[in-house]
Design a protein around this motif. Structure first.
Motif, short mmCIF file in Angstrom:
data_model
loop_
_atom_site.label_atom_id
_atom_site.label_comp_id
_atom_site.label_asym_id
_atom_site.label_seq_id
_atom_site.Cartn_x
_atom_site.Cartn_y
_atom_site.Cartn_z
N GLN A 375 0.78 -1.18 -0.09
CA GLN A 375 -0.08 -0.13 0.11
C GLN A 375 0.73 1.29 0.08
O GLN A 375 0.06 2.52 -0.43
N THR A 376 1.96 1.01 0.26
CA THR A 376 3.17 2.39 0.00
C THR A 376 4.06 2.27 -1.11
O THR A 376 4.81 2.91 -0.91
N GLY A 377 3.84 1.31 -1.77
CA GLY A 377 4.80 1.13 -2.94
C GLY A 377 6.01 0.36 -2.90
O GLY A 377 6.78 0.39 -3.68
N GLY A 378 6.02 -0.46 -1.63
CA GLY A 378 7.23 -0.88 -1.37
C GLY A 378 7.36 -2.55 -1.98
O GLY A 378 6.27 -2.84 -2.45
N THR A 379 8.22 -3.13 -1.82
CA THR A 379 8.36 -4.42 -2.38
C THR A 379 8.98 -5.38 -1.46
O THR A 379 8.72 -6.64 -1.65
N LEU A 380 9.18 -4.97 -0.22
CA LEU A 380 9.93 -5.98 0.81
C LEU A 380 9.03 -5.92 2.08
O LEU A 380 8.70 -4.68 2.59
N ALA A 381 8.68 -7.15 2.53
CA ALA A 381 8.22 -7.11 4.25
C ALA A 381 9.23 -8.23 4.91
O ALA A 381 9.37 -9.40 4.43
N MET A 382 9.44 -7.71 5.91
CA MET A 382 10.62 -8.40 6.91
C MET A 382 10.06 -9.41 8.02
O MET A 382 8.96 -8.95 8.55
N SER A 383 10.72 -10.37 8.24
CA SER A 383 10.20 -11.23 9.66
C SER A 383 11.47 -11.28 10.31
O SER A 383 12.47 -11.78 9.76
N GLU A 462 4.41 -7.25 -9.19
CA GLU A 462 3.51 -6.94 -8.49
C GLU A 462 2.70 -7.79 -7.59
O GLU A 462 2.22 -8.91 -8.02
N PRO A 463 2.00 -7.49 -6.50
CA PRO A 463 1.15 -8.25 -5.82
C PRO A 463 -0.07 -8.86 -6.63
O PRO A 463 -0.58 -7.85 -7.30
N GLY A 464 -0.54 -10.03 -6.41
CA GLY A 464 -1.66 -10.45 -7.42
C GLY A 464 -2.84 -10.52 -6.36
O GLY A 464 -3.84 -10.87 -6.94
N ALA A 465 -3.01 -10.21 -5.06
CA ALA A 465 -4.14 -10.25 -4.28
C ALA A 465 -5.00 -8.99 -4.86
O ALA A 465 -4.51 -8.00 -5.00
N ARG A 466 -6.27 -9.65 -5.16
CA ARG A 466 -7.12 -8.71 -5.55
C ARG A 466 -8.21 -8.32 -4.64
O ARG A 466 -9.45 -7.83 -4.86
N CYS A 516 -7.65 5.62 -4.22
CA CYS A 516 -8.27 6.03 -5.48
C CYS A 516 -9.29 4.87 -5.61
O CYS A 516 -8.84 3.83 -5.77
N VAL A 517 -10.44 5.44 -6.16
CA VAL A 517 -11.40 4.06 -6.85
C VAL A 517 -11.52 4.32 -8.06
O VAL A 517 -11.95 5.47 -8.81
N GLU A 518 -11.05 3.48 -9.06
CA GLU A 518 -10.88 3.72 -10.41
C GLU A 518 -11.52 2.41 -11.03
O GLU A 518 -11.12 1.41 -10.85
N ASN A 519 -12.54 2.59 -11.87
CA ASN A 519 -13.31 1.52 -12.60
C ASN A 519 -13.68 0.36 -11.80
O ASN A 519 -13.34 -0.93 -12.13
N GLY A 520 -14.26 0.60 -10.50
CA GLY A 520 -14.52 -0.54 -9.69
C GLY A 520 -13.21 -1.06 -9.16
O GLY A 520 -13.60 -2.03 -8.51
N ARG A 521 -12.25 -0.72 -8.96
CA ARG A 521 -10.90 -0.93 -8.39
C ARG A 521 -10.56 -0.08 -7.27
O ARG A 521 -10.29 1.33 -7.65
N ILE A 522 -10.07 -0.34 -5.97
CA ILE A 522 -9.15 0.32 -5.12
C ILE A 522 -7.83 0.42 -5.56
O ILE A 522 -7.29 -0.77 -5.95
N ARG A 526 1.11 0.04 -4.69
CA ARG A 526 1.16 -1.06 -5.57
C ARG A 526 0.08 -2.11 -5.71
O ARG A 526 0.18 -2.83 -6.29
N ALA A 527 -0.88 -1.78 -4.71
CA ALA A 527 -1.96 -2.65 -4.44
C ALA A 527 -3.09 -2.37 -5.21
O ALA A 527 -3.56 -1.13 -5.52
N VAL A 528 -3.87 -3.29 -5.79
CA VAL A 528 -5.00 -3.05 -6.57
C VAL A 528 -6.13 -4.18 -6.10
O VAL A 528 -5.70 -5.38 -6.25
N TYR A 529 -7.03 -3.61 -5.71
CA TYR A 529 -8.13 -4.67 -5.11
C TYR A 529 -9.57 -4.30 -5.96
O TYR A 529 -10.06 -3.41 -6.16
N THR A 530 -10.32 -5.48 -6.23
CA THR A 530 -11.51 -5.56 -6.91
C THR A 530 -12.65 -6.20 -6.10
O THR A 530 -13.50 -5.89 -6.60
N SER A 531 -12.20 -6.45 -4.92
CA SER A 531 -13.13 -6.85 -3.71
C SER A 531 -12.81 -6.32 -2.45
O SER A 531 -11.55 -6.39 -2.24
#
Length: 818
Positions: A375-383, A462-466, A516-522, A526-531
C-alpha cells in the motif's frame, strides 16, 4: 526511498533464471549477531570468516550492554555501549564484513525495546520517560475531602467524577487515576521529541562512525550499511505522555479525563460517549507514535542512505495494538520502508489438534506487514524469526515457519541468532544459537539459499491479491462485546478466505480514505483490489460507505483444490508471467490435482536447488510444510527440464560405515567443538545413539557404495534419496559435493554426467544433529545461575524435549527416471 525501490522493480520485475539460481545477497537471510561479551576485532574477523564459510551473507549487531537486563540476563559487553571505542569497532566490523561480501544492517538500541539508548534518551529529554495511566483505590471516610496527589489525574466514585476538595457525605472508596512514571531505561514512544532525542544519542553516533553523510544514497548496498532496524518500540497499554490531555481536547473538543473509568474497563460494555472516548484515545495514540517516533527515524534513515525497517510488539494478534498504544498496526507499518513482524517462541509452528499453526495469533498476521508494503509502493516485508524457539528445531519445522510467512507476503528474513561469545552461558541464553561450534553451522548455506530463492520469487512484479479484508480498528478499540465480536469476525473471515484459496491483503480506514477508486477498483501504492470484504457485524464509517459500493464482496479463488489446508499467493510480472506459491499448511502430505485458472507454459521452480522443470499435469505432491512455486509464462523458459514420469531402475545402498568427525560439547566453560580422531566402523541406518552415545551432538559421516548395472550417461536424470536424516545432511559422491539436504523429501536430482562415468559410486553423507543431546546430558540450569541463562531458558527447554537425536535413517537409494 523511490530510487531504491525503482532499482528493485527494474532488476527484479520479471523472472530471471540467473537471479533465481543465484539471488542477490540483498535477499539472503540476515543473521542477528548478539554482542554480549568482550569484543576483540581479531575475533570479530574470525567469526565473520566462519559466517561466510557457512553461507551467511548478511548480519547486524545487537549490542547487549551490561545495564540491559543486569538482574535477569547478565552480559559482559566491552567496550562500553556507544563509547568511542565501541563505535570504532562497529565501523571496522562493518567494513570487514563488506570486504567479505556480507550485507550489513544497523540496529538502533542496546538490547530492546528501542527508544531508550539504555537511559541516554531520557537523560537528554526527561519528558520521554514512559508514563502510564493507572488506577488505585483510595478509601475516604464521611466528611473527608479528596485532595489530589501530585500525579493524580481524576477520581471517581459511584459513577461520577469527584472534584478536588469535594466533601464526601459517607464512607467512599474512590477510584483514583494517576500517572505512574517508569525508570529512565523505559521511554514512551508517544512523547514529544523522543524521536529526535533518540536519534541524537544513537543514530548520529553511527553516522559519524560509519561516515554516513546526509543526502547520500546507498540503497544499492554500495555503502557500509543497508538498513536501520528498530525493535519493539513501546508505549504501554495506557500511555499518558506529558500534555496528552490537552492534545486530546484540542483535537476532539472534549475532556478525556471525564471518561477514564470507561477507558480503563476495556473488557466491559459502556455508553456511546465512552465508546467514542475509547476510539479517540487509541486514534491519538497512533498519531503520536507515528509523528513523534517512527517518522523522525524513517526520515533520518532515508536522509543517510538507509532503509528504515523493524517491527512492533505483540504483532501476531489482531488486538495487539491495544497492548502498546499503536492505534492501528497498519498505519504504523506503513511508516516503514520495509515493514516487519516478529516470530518468536513458536508463534508459528506445526498445527495443533484444532489445526491452528498460530495458537496465540490470528493465523495470518504476516499480512499486516506485506499489505503495508504494497500500500506504500514498497516491495519488501521483513520477519525476525526463530527467537526463543529453542535448539531442537529440525529442517521440516524451519521450512514450515519460513513458508508460512512467504505465502502471506514476507520476503526478507532475519534469523535469530548468533551469539558473539561461546563462553560460559552466553551461547545458551537466546536459543537457537547458530554458533560456529554448533552442529550443522557449516550446512546453513542450503537453508540460506532456499530462503533467498523463495524471497526472490515472492517479491517479483506486483502483488496478485485482488481482495482486501477490512480491519475494523474502531470496533476493536471499542472493547466490550463490540470489540470481542469484531475481533472474532475479523480473524474468522481471514481464515475463511485462506481456506477458500483467496489471496488477500488487509486494509484499514486510513488507507480506504487515501485510496483512489478507478473503474470499480481500489488503487493504493502497488496494491489493486477489486473486492472488499467487511467482517460480519462490522461496517465502514458513514463517510466511506458509498465510496466502495461498486466493489464485489465475494472474491474469487486463485486455484481449485480438494484440500482446504493449501494456502496460495500470487505475483504478476510485467512480461505477462504469473507466479503462484502453494503451501501445505498441514501435518499430512497433500497429493492430488490443483486447478489453475491460467494459460501458458507451466514451470515448477525448485527453490531447494534452483532447478526448473516443466509441469505437464495438474497433480502435485507436497510434504507437510512444503511449498511449490509454479510459473506461467508466455513462452518456454530456456533452461526448463522435462519432468520425469517413469521409474526405470532403483538401486539401494546396503552397508554403511560411520565415523564421528566433529563434536560439540556443553560445559561450564561454554560451547566448544572438537574433532575426534576415530576410525570408521560398521553401522546400520537409524539413530546413531547406539554407536555414538545418547549425549553425542555433532557431525558424523556415513559411507556406503551403490553399484550400478552400467555407468550413467550425461543427460540422464537420477534421484538420490537418503530417506530421513536428523537434521542436516551434506552428500558427496566420488568426493564431489552433490548438495545439502535439510527437509523432506531428502532427495537430490542429479544429471548422469555428475557421476563421471563411474559404475561403482562411493557416497558420503555427513549428518549433523543439534546441540540438544548435550543440553540434556549437561543441563545449563545445573551449570549456570538463572540470571546468566536469562528469561527464555525454561521455555526453550520445553520446546527441546522432543528434539531430533541424530542419525541417518535411510533408505539410501539412487533411482534412474525418465
Amino acid at each position: 526511498m523511490s530510487s531504491f525501490f525503482s532499482r528493485i522493480r527494474d532488476d527484479y520485475a520479471s523472472f530471471s533464471e540467473q537471479a533465481f539460481r543465484q539471488p542477490d545477497s540483498l535477499l539472503q537471510p540476515v543473521y542477528a549477531w548478539v554482542w554480549n561479551d568482550r569484543i576483540d576485532f581479531e575475533d570479530v574477523c574470525r567469526q565473520i570468516d566462519r559466517m561466510k564459510e557457512a553461507g551467511i551473507r548478511g548480519i547486524y549487531i545487537i549490542p547487549e550492554p551490561t545495564n540491559f537486563r543486569p538482574a535477569t540476563m547478565r552480559t559482559a559487553l566491552e567496550p562500553d555501549y556507544l563509547s568511542p571505542a565501541f563505535m570504532e569497532l562497529v565501523d571496522k566490523t562493518a567494513r570487514y564484513a563488506a570486504s567479505k561480501g556480507l550485507r550489513f544492517w544497523l540496529y538502533d538500541e542496546g538490547g530492546w525495546p528501542s527508544g531508550s539508548a539504555r537511559g541516554r534518551t531520557a537523560a537528554l529529554n526527561p519528558g520521554a520517560v514512559r508514563k502510564n495511566l493507572v488506577c488505585s483505590t483510595l478509601d475516604l471516610r464521611a466528611g473527608e475531602k479528596y485532595v489530589p496527589a501530585e500525579r493524580d489525574v481524576a477520581a471517581f466514585a459511584d459513577g461520577r467524577r469527584i472534584q478536588p476538595h469535594d466533601v464526601l457525605t459517607r464512607d467512599t472508596a474512590l477510584s483514583v487515576f494517576k500517572i505512574e512514571q517508569s525508570g529512565p531505561e523505559v521511554t514512551d514512544s508517544l512523547a514529544d521529541g523522543i524521536g529526535e532525542a533518540f536519534i541524537k544519542t544513537t543514530h548520529e553516533l553511527y553516522a559519524n562512525a560509519l561516515h554516513l553523510k546526509r543526502g547520500t544514497s546507498r540503497f544499492a548496498g554500495s555503502g557500509p550499511a543497508l538498513c536501520m532496524f528498530t525493535d519493539e518500540p513501546g508505549t504501554g497499554s495506557y500511555p499518558w505522555p506529558d500534555g496528552f490531555a490537552s492534545k486530546f481536547k484540542d483535537k476532539y473538543g472534549y475532556d478525556l479525563t471525564d471518561h477514564l473509568p470507561e477507558l480503563a474497563s476495556i473488557g466491559k460494555d459502556c455508553s456511546p460517549d465512552g465508546l467514542r472516548a475509547r476510539q479517540d484515545y487509541r486514534e491519538l495514540q497512533g498519531e503520536l507514535f507515528r509523528t513523534n517516533y517512527l517518522r523522525p527515524l524513517r526520515e533520518w534513515s532515508n536522509a543517510h542512505g538507509l532503509l528504515f525497517t523493524g517491527h512492533l510488539d505483540i504483532d501476531h494478534r489482531s488486538d495487539g495494538c491495544l497492548s502498546h498504544g499503536y492505534g492501528t498496526v497498519l498505519e504504523q507499518l506503513r511508516e516503514f520502508d520495509v515493514p516487519g513482524i516478529d516470530v518468536i517462541w513458536y508463534q508459528i509452528g506445526w498445527p495443533d489438534k484444532e489445526g491452528r499453526a498460530c495458537p496465540e495469533g490470528n493465523g495470518f498476521f504476516e499480512r499486516f506487514a506485506s499489505s503495508a508494503a504494497s500500500q506504500t509502493g514498497g516491495t519488501l516485508a521483513m520477519s525476525e524469526s526463530f527467537g526463543a524457539y529453542g535448539q531442537g528445531m529440525d529442517g521440516d519445522l524451519i521450512r514450515f515457519v519460513i513458508n508460512h510467512q512467504l505465502v502471506r507476503g514476507i520476503n526478507l528474513f532475519n534469523f535469530m541468532e548468533i551469539s558473539g561469545s561461546s563462553r560460559g552461558a552466553f551461547p545458551f541464553v537466546e536459543r537457537p544459537c547458530f554458533q560456529p561450534e554448533s552442529p550443522g553451522f557449516f550446512h546453513l548455506s542450503a537453508l540460506n539459499d532456499y530462503t533467498a530463492r523463495a524471497s526472490y520469487l515472492m517479491q517479483l512484479g506486483e502483488p496478485g491479491a485482488r481482495c482486501a479484508l477490512y480491519y475494523p480498528a474502531r470496533d476493536i478499540w471499542s472493547g466490550g462485546t463490540q470489540g470481542r465480536l469484531a475481533l472474532d469476525a475479523f480473524d474468522r473471515t481471514g481464515r475463511r478466505l485462506e481456506s477458500s484459496f483467496v489471496d488477500f491483503d488487509v486494509i484499514d480506514e486510513k488507507a480506504l480514505c487515501d485510496c483512489c477508486v478507478e473503474n470499480g477498483r481500489i488503487v493504493i501504492g502497488r496494491a489493486v483490489y477489486t473486492s472488499l470484504v467487511i467482517p460480519d457485524g462490522c461496517s465502514l464509517p458513514d463517510s466511506l460507505a458509498g465510496k466502495f459500493s461498486a466493489l464485489s464482496a465475494s472474491p474469487s479463488p486463485e486455484i481449485g483444490c480438494s484440500s482446504d489446508r493449501i494456502r496460495v499467493r500470487k505475483r504478476l510480472c510485467p512480461d505477462g508471467s504469473i507466479l503462484y506459491m502453494l503451501f501445505n499448511e498441514d501435518t499430512d502430505p497433500f497429493s492430488g490435482p490443483v486447478e489453475f485458472f491460467e494459460s501458458g507454459y507451466r514451470s515448477m521452480l525448485d527453490t531447494a536447488d534452483g532447478s526448473i522443470r516443466a509441469l505437464p499435469g495438474k497433480d502435485l505432491r507436497l510434504e507437510p510444510g512444503e511449498a511449490a512455486f509454479v510459473l506461467f509464462s508466455q513462452k518456454p523458459l530456456p533452461s526448463v527440464q522435462s519432468a520425469p514420469i517413469r521409474t526405470v531402475r532403483t538401486y539401494t545402498a546396503e552397508d554403511f560405515t560411520l565415523r564421528p568427525v566433529r563434536k560439540s560439547s556443553v560445559s561450564a566453560e561454554g560451547l566448544c567443538e572438537s574433532f575426534p580422531d576415530a576410525e570408521a566402523f560398521p553401522a546400520e541406518a537409524g539413530p546413531w545413539a547406539p554407536y555414538l552415545g545418547k549425549d553425542f551432538s555433532g557431525e558424523a559421516v556415513y559411507r556406503t557404495q551403490i553399484r550400478l548395472d552400467r555407468a550413467p550417461s550425461p543427460g540422464e536424470t537420477y534421484l538420490l534419496s537418503i530417506g530421513k536424516a536428523e537434521i542436516f545432511a551434506r552428500v558427496s559422491i566420488q568426493g564431489r559435493q552433490a548438495g545439502i539436504l535439510w527437509a523432506a523429501p531428502m532427495q537430490l536430482r542429479l544429471d548422469g554426467g555428475f557421476f563421471a562415468g563411474k559404475q561403482v559410486l562411493d557416497i558420503e553423507i555427513e549428518v549433523a544433529n543439534t546441540i540438544c543431546n548435550q543440553l540434556e546430558a549437561n543441563p545449563p540450569e545445573k551449570l549456570f545461575e538463572a540470571p546468566d541463562l536469562g528469561p527464555y531458558h525454561a521455555r526453550c527447554r520445553t520446546f527441546e524435549q522432543s528434539c531430533p537425536a541424530g542419525g541417518l535413517y535411510g533408505p539410501v537409494t539412487l533411482t534412474l527416471v525418465e
